[in-house]
Design a protein around this motif. Structure first.
Motif, PDB file in Angstrom:
ATOM      1  N   ILE A 158      56.293  39.855  33.519  1.00  0.00           N
ATOM      2  CA  ILE A 158      55.270  40.919  34.552  1.00  0.00           C
ATOM      3  C   ILE A 158      57.000  41.195  35.755  1.00  0.00           C
ATOM      4  O   ILE A 158      57.799  40.099  36.324  1.00  0.00           O
ATOM      5  N   THR A 159      55.996  41.864  37.215  1.00  0.00           N
ATOM      6  CA  THR A 159      56.691  42.127  38.649  1.00  0.00           C
ATOM      7  C   THR A 159      56.221  41.642  39.215  1.00  0.00           C
ATOM      8  O   THR A 159      55.604  42.144  39.409  1.00  0.00           O
ATOM      9  N   SER A 160      57.212  40.830  39.888  1.00  0.00           N
ATOM     10  CA  SER A 160      56.373  40.505  41.419  1.00  0.00           C
ATOM     11  C   SER A 160      56.294  41.054  42.392  1.00  0.00           C
ATOM     12  O   SER A 160      57.916  42.091  42.995  1.00  0.00           O
ATOM     13  N   VAL A 161      55.410  41.411  43.279  1.00  0.00           N
ATOM     14  CA  VAL A 161      55.571  42.055  44.809  1.00  0.00           C
ATOM     15  C   VAL A 161      54.698  41.736  45.659  1.00  0.00           C
ATOM     16  O   VAL A 161      53.683  41.515  45.600  1.00  0.00           O
ATOM     17  N   PRO A 162      55.979  41.071  46.924  1.00  0.00           N
ATOM     18  CA  PRO A 162      55.825  40.352  47.532  1.00  0.00           C
ATOM     19  C   PRO A 162      54.991  41.278  48.438  1.00  0.00           C
ATOM     20  O   PRO A 162      55.511  42.680  49.547  1.00  0.00           O
ATOM     21  N   TYR A 163      54.269  40.914  49.690  1.00  0.00           N
ATOM     22  CA  TYR A 163      53.288  41.522  50.755  1.00  0.00           C
ATOM     23  C   TYR A 163      53.438  40.126  51.841  1.00  0.00           C
ATOM     24  O   TYR A 163      53.714  39.412  51.555  1.00  0.00           O
ATOM     25  N   LYS A 164      53.028  41.122  53.202  1.00  0.00           N
ATOM     26  CA  LYS A 164      53.335  40.034  54.081  1.00  0.00           C
ATOM     27  C   LYS A 164      51.828  39.602  54.534  1.00  0.00           C
ATOM     28  O   LYS A 164      51.114  39.766  55.206  1.00  0.00           O
ATOM     29  N   GLY A 165      51.280  38.870  53.552  1.00  0.00           N
ATOM     30  CA  GLY A 165      50.057  38.554  53.591  1.00  0.00           C
ATOM     31  C   GLY A 165      48.683  39.440  52.776  1.00  0.00           C
ATOM     32  O   GLY A 165      48.990  40.352  52.577  1.00  0.00           O
ATOM     33  N   GLU A 166      47.985  39.048  52.508  1.00  0.00           N
ATOM     34  CA  GLU A 166      46.568  39.241  51.867  1.00  0.00           C
ATOM     35  C   GLU A 166      46.409  40.312  52.376  1.00  0.00           C
ATOM     36  O   GLU A 166      46.195  41.453  51.849  1.00  0.00           O
ATOM     37  N   SER A 167      46.156  40.143  53.663  1.00  0.00           N
ATOM     38  CA  SER A 167      46.046  41.916  54.287  1.00  0.00           C
ATOM     39  C   SER A 167      46.685  42.593  54.336  1.00  0.00           C
ATOM     40  O   SER A 167      45.737  43.827  53.926  1.00  0.00           O
ATOM     41  N   ALA A 168      47.446  42.633  53.812  1.00  0.00           N
ATOM     42  CA  ALA A 168      48.517  44.210  53.541  1.00  0.00           C
ATOM     43  C   ALA A 168      48.007  44.592  52.083  1.00  0.00           C
ATOM     44  O   ALA A 168      48.601  45.283  52.251  1.00  0.00           O
ATOM     45  N   LEU A 169      48.148  42.669  51.529  1.00  0.00           N
ATOM     46  CA  LEU A 169      48.221  43.801  50.059  1.00  0.00           C
ATOM     47  C   LEU A 169      46.984  44.164  49.085  1.00  0.00           C
ATOM     48  O   LEU A 169      47.082  45.152  48.622  1.00  0.00           O
ATOM     49  N   LEU A 170      46.023  43.970  49.921  1.00  0.00           N
ATOM     50  CA  LEU A 170      44.825  43.901  49.331  1.00  0.00           C
ATOM     51  C   LEU A 170      44.682  45.768  49.638  1.00  0.00           C
ATOM     52  O   LEU A 170      43.868  45.975  48.577  1.00  0.00           O
ATOM     53  N   PRO A 171      44.844  46.775  50.284  1.00  0.00           N
ATOM     54  CA  PRO A 171      44.436  47.973  50.693  1.00  0.00           C
ATOM     55  C   PRO A 171      45.421  48.654  49.275  1.00  0.00           C
ATOM     56  O   PRO A 171      45.021  49.639  48.444  1.00  0.00           O
ATOM     57  N   ASP A 172      46.710  47.779  48.500  1.00  0.00           N
ATOM     58  CA  ASP A 172      47.549  48.264  47.727  1.00  0.00           C
ATOM     59  C   ASP A 172      46.702  48.043  46.374  1.00  0.00           C
ATOM     60  O   ASP A 172      46.471  48.951  45.570  1.00  0.00           O
ATOM     61  N   LEU A 173      46.064  46.413  46.087  1.00  0.00           N
ATOM     62  CA  LEU A 173      45.293  45.806  45.318  1.00  0.00           C
ATOM     63  C   LEU A 173      44.121  47.291  44.688  1.00  0.00           C
ATOM     64  O   LEU A 173      44.178  47.507  43.844  1.00  0.00           O
ATOM     65  N   ILE A 174      43.820  47.137  45.980  1.00  0.00           N
ATOM     66  CA  ILE A 174      42.488  47.765  45.577  1.00  0.00           C
ATOM     67  C   ILE A 174      42.594  49.433  45.367  1.00  0.00           C
ATOM     68  O   ILE A 174      42.049  49.919  44.502  1.00  0.00           O
ATOM     69  N   GLY A 175      44.029  49.833  46.199  1.00  0.00           N
ATOM     70  CA  GLY A 175      43.763  51.196  45.862  1.00  0.00           C
ATOM     71  C   GLY A 175      44.537  51.673  44.448  1.00  0.00           C
ATOM     72  O   GLY A 175      45.170  52.990  43.623  1.00  0.00           O
ATOM     73  N   GLY A 176      44.997  50.350  43.259  1.00  0.00           N
ATOM     74  CA  GLY A 176      45.542  50.634  42.590  1.00  0.00           C
ATOM     75  C   GLY A 176      47.051  50.001  42.096  1.00  0.00           C
ATOM     76  O   GLY A 176      47.685  50.784  40.761  1.00  0.00           O
ATOM     77  N   LEU A 177      47.373  50.389  43.245  1.00  0.00           N
ATOM     78  CA  LEU A 177      48.884  49.881  43.606  1.00  0.00           C
ATOM     79  C   LEU A 177      49.718  49.055  42.650  1.00  0.00           C
ATOM     80  O   LEU A 177      51.190  49.675  42.459  1.00  0.00           O
ATOM     81  N   VAL A 178      49.105  48.414  42.404  1.00  0.00           N
ATOM     82  CA  VAL A 178      49.476  47.150  41.609  1.00  0.00           C
ATOM     83  C   VAL A 178      48.238  46.389  40.997  1.00  0.00           C
ATOM     84  O   VAL A 178      47.475  47.383  41.381  1.00  0.00           O
ATOM     85  N   SER A 179      49.574  46.167  39.755  1.00  0.00           N
ATOM     86  CA  SER A 179      48.431  46.074  38.756  1.00  0.00           C
ATOM     87  C   SER A 179      47.303  44.813  38.825  1.00  0.00           C
ATOM     88  O   SER A 179      45.947  44.438  38.605  1.00  0.00           O
ATOM     89  N   PHE A 180      47.876  43.404  39.604  1.00  0.00           N
ATOM     90  CA  PHE A 180      46.535  42.330  39.494  1.00  0.00           C
ATOM     91  C   PHE A 180      47.484  41.314  40.873  1.00  0.00           C
ATOM     92  O   PHE A 180      47.658  41.836  40.872  1.00  0.00           O
ATOM     93  N   GLY A 181      46.354  40.189  40.801  1.00  0.00           N
ATOM     94  CA  GLY A 181      47.336  39.139  41.273  1.00  0.00           C
ATOM     95  C   GLY A 181      46.275  37.966  41.623  1.00  0.00           C
ATOM     96  O   GLY A 181      44.950  38.406  41.241  1.00  0.00           O
ATOM     97  N   PHE A 182      46.753  36.988  42.093  1.00  0.00           N
ATOM     98  CA  PHE A 182      45.834  35.802  42.160  1.00  0.00           C
ATOM     99  C   PHE A 182      45.716  35.331  43.120  1.00  0.00           C
ATOM    100  O   PHE A 182      46.808  35.044  44.215  1.00  0.00           O
ATOM    101  N   LEU A 183      44.429  35.080  44.063  1.00  0.00           N
ATOM    102  CA  LEU A 183      44.497  36.051  45.200  1.00  0.00           C
ATOM    103  C   LEU A 183      43.945  34.470  45.375  1.00  0.00           C
ATOM    104  O   LEU A 183      42.580  33.928  44.897  1.00  0.00           O
ATOM    105  N   ASN A 184      43.436  34.525  47.079  1.00  0.00           N
ATOM    106  CA  ASN A 184      42.065  33.169  47.595  1.00  0.00           C
ATOM    107  C   ASN A 184      41.116  33.411  47.767  1.00  0.00           C
ATOM    108  O   ASN A 184      40.511  34.778  48.027  1.00  0.00           O
ATOM    109  N   LEU A 185      39.678  33.095  47.442  1.00  0.00           N
ATOM    110  CA  LEU A 185      38.754  33.861  46.999  1.00  0.00           C
ATOM    111  C   LEU A 185      38.038  34.006  48.425  1.00  0.00           C
ATOM    112  O   LEU A 185      37.332  35.107  48.101  1.00  0.00           O
ATOM    113  N   PRO A 186      38.036  33.168  49.136  1.00  0.00           N
ATOM    114  CA  PRO A 186      37.660  34.061  50.857  1.00  0.00           C
ATOM    115  C   PRO A 186      38.214  35.917  50.913  1.00  0.00           C
ATOM    116  O   PRO A 186      37.538  36.083  51.196  1.00  0.00           O
TER     117      PRO A 186
END
Length: 332
Positions: free
Chosen positions: A186-214
């Motif tokens: 797989i290819t890991s893609v780092p972001y500066k925190g989950e808040s920065a990652l979430l829009p791209d994850l929701i938008g399909g720009l990254v495939s998946f992630g292991f994120l905190n429940l809250p």
């Protein structure tokens, strides 16, 4: 003793020695019972918010009346928690504690420039809380199960991207552990925190992630994200229909975000540590803490000093293997 002393003088001397010993023992007992003798400080090596900080603030309120002293929380963020951990390790005032987390054991393994050693520099007090990660992907993804995710990763090596909240974070290392255990690329893609990652994850720009429940629960409930599995030992109430990774045949991917209370090595007397260990266990069993933790998607974890020290050691060894096997380096 000089036997030439008159009997009366010998008796007087013996009485004096006995009184001195008794006074010393009483003094020692009083000192142990008196801990803490002033305000207790809990260093949180992160900015306000998040599991470790929330756990500390809840406990500060509950423990203060039991300890008979104020308990304050001091945030010292920076360098992936290393700044706060180092500040705690160097504090010898006897009234400083640290609310440690996974990063506490990961950082020294990831970055040789970090010089603290958890076993050498800290006394464990007890575990505090646990929080699972959730394996999520965009709702638009054609992948609908864990088995399909593994199959896709094997069929298209290196094309699936795993978003994470930063290099060396638990989200990052769990995705790398996933690749190791499933023998996929797989290819890991780092972001500066989950808040920065979430829009791209929701938008399909990254495939998946292991994120905190809250961070993901609202998005899963709204349908913007699809949850494939949780990393906890048992299903979580908020996602009752989502299977655990253990139930899917991946017990090695059972990963918890945790918080643990520790003290600078030797700074608190053993009697004080024992008292704090007991009061911590009592606090975690109260309805107040259970209710407030549940609102934060945290699970109280009662584990004594020895068991906590063993877990910290095991966690360090576990992530060292992943970091070495995947060739992960600290950010320059």
């Amino acid at each position: 003793m000089d036997r030439s002393l008159p009997a009366m003088n010998r008796r007087t001397l013996m009485s004096g020695i006995a009184l001195a010993v008794a006074t010393t023992q009483v003094g020692r007992g009083w000192a142990a019972d008196a801990w803490p003798g002033k305000t207790v400080r809990i260093i949180v090596p992160f900015a306000p918010g998040g599991g470790a900080d929330s756990s500390a603030r809840v406990l500060a309120e509950v423990l203060a009346p039991q300890l008979g002293q104020s308990v304050i929380v001091e945030n010292k963020p920076g360098a992936g928690s290393a700044i706060g951990v180092m500040a705690a390790a160097q504090s010898k005032d006897g009234h400083t504690l640290l609310m440690g987390s996974n990063s506490m054991v990961i950082n020294p393994v990831l970055n040789p420039a970090i010089t603290y050693d958890v076993a050498r520099d800290f006394d464990a007090v007890g575990m505090v809380s646990g929080q699972p990660l959730v394996l999520v992907l965009p709702s638009s993804s054609k992948i609908t199960s864990y088995a399909e995710l593994v199959a896709e990763a094997r069929a298209r090596p290196g094309t699936l991207t795993a978003g994470n909240s930063g290099n060396g974070t638990l989200a990052h290392l769990t995705a790398e552990l996933f690749a190791l255990e499933t023998r996929t690329s797989i290819t890991s893609v780092p972001y500066k925190g989950e808040s920065a990652l979430l829009p791209d994850l929701i938008g399909g720009l990254v495939s998946f992630g292991f994120l905190n429940l809250p961070s993901v629960i609202a998005h899963v409930r709204s349908g913007r994200l699809r949850a494939l599995a949780v990393s906890s030992p048992a299903p979580v109430a908020e996602l009752a229909n989502v299977p655990t990774l253990r139930s899917l045949g991946q017990p090695s991917l059972e990963v918890q975000g945790w918080a643990a209370l520790v003290a600078p090595k030797g700074s608190i007397p053993k009697e004080g540590l024992a008292r704090l260990e007991s009061l911590l266990a009592q606090a975690l069993a109260t309805d107040t803490v259970k209710t407030r933790f549940a609102a934060l998607s945290l699970e109280p974890v009662v584990r004594g000093r020895d068991a906590t020290a063993q877990l910290l050691k095991a966690e360090a060894a576990r992530w060292q293997q992943v970091i070495k096997a995947r060739g992960i380096k600290a950010d320059s």
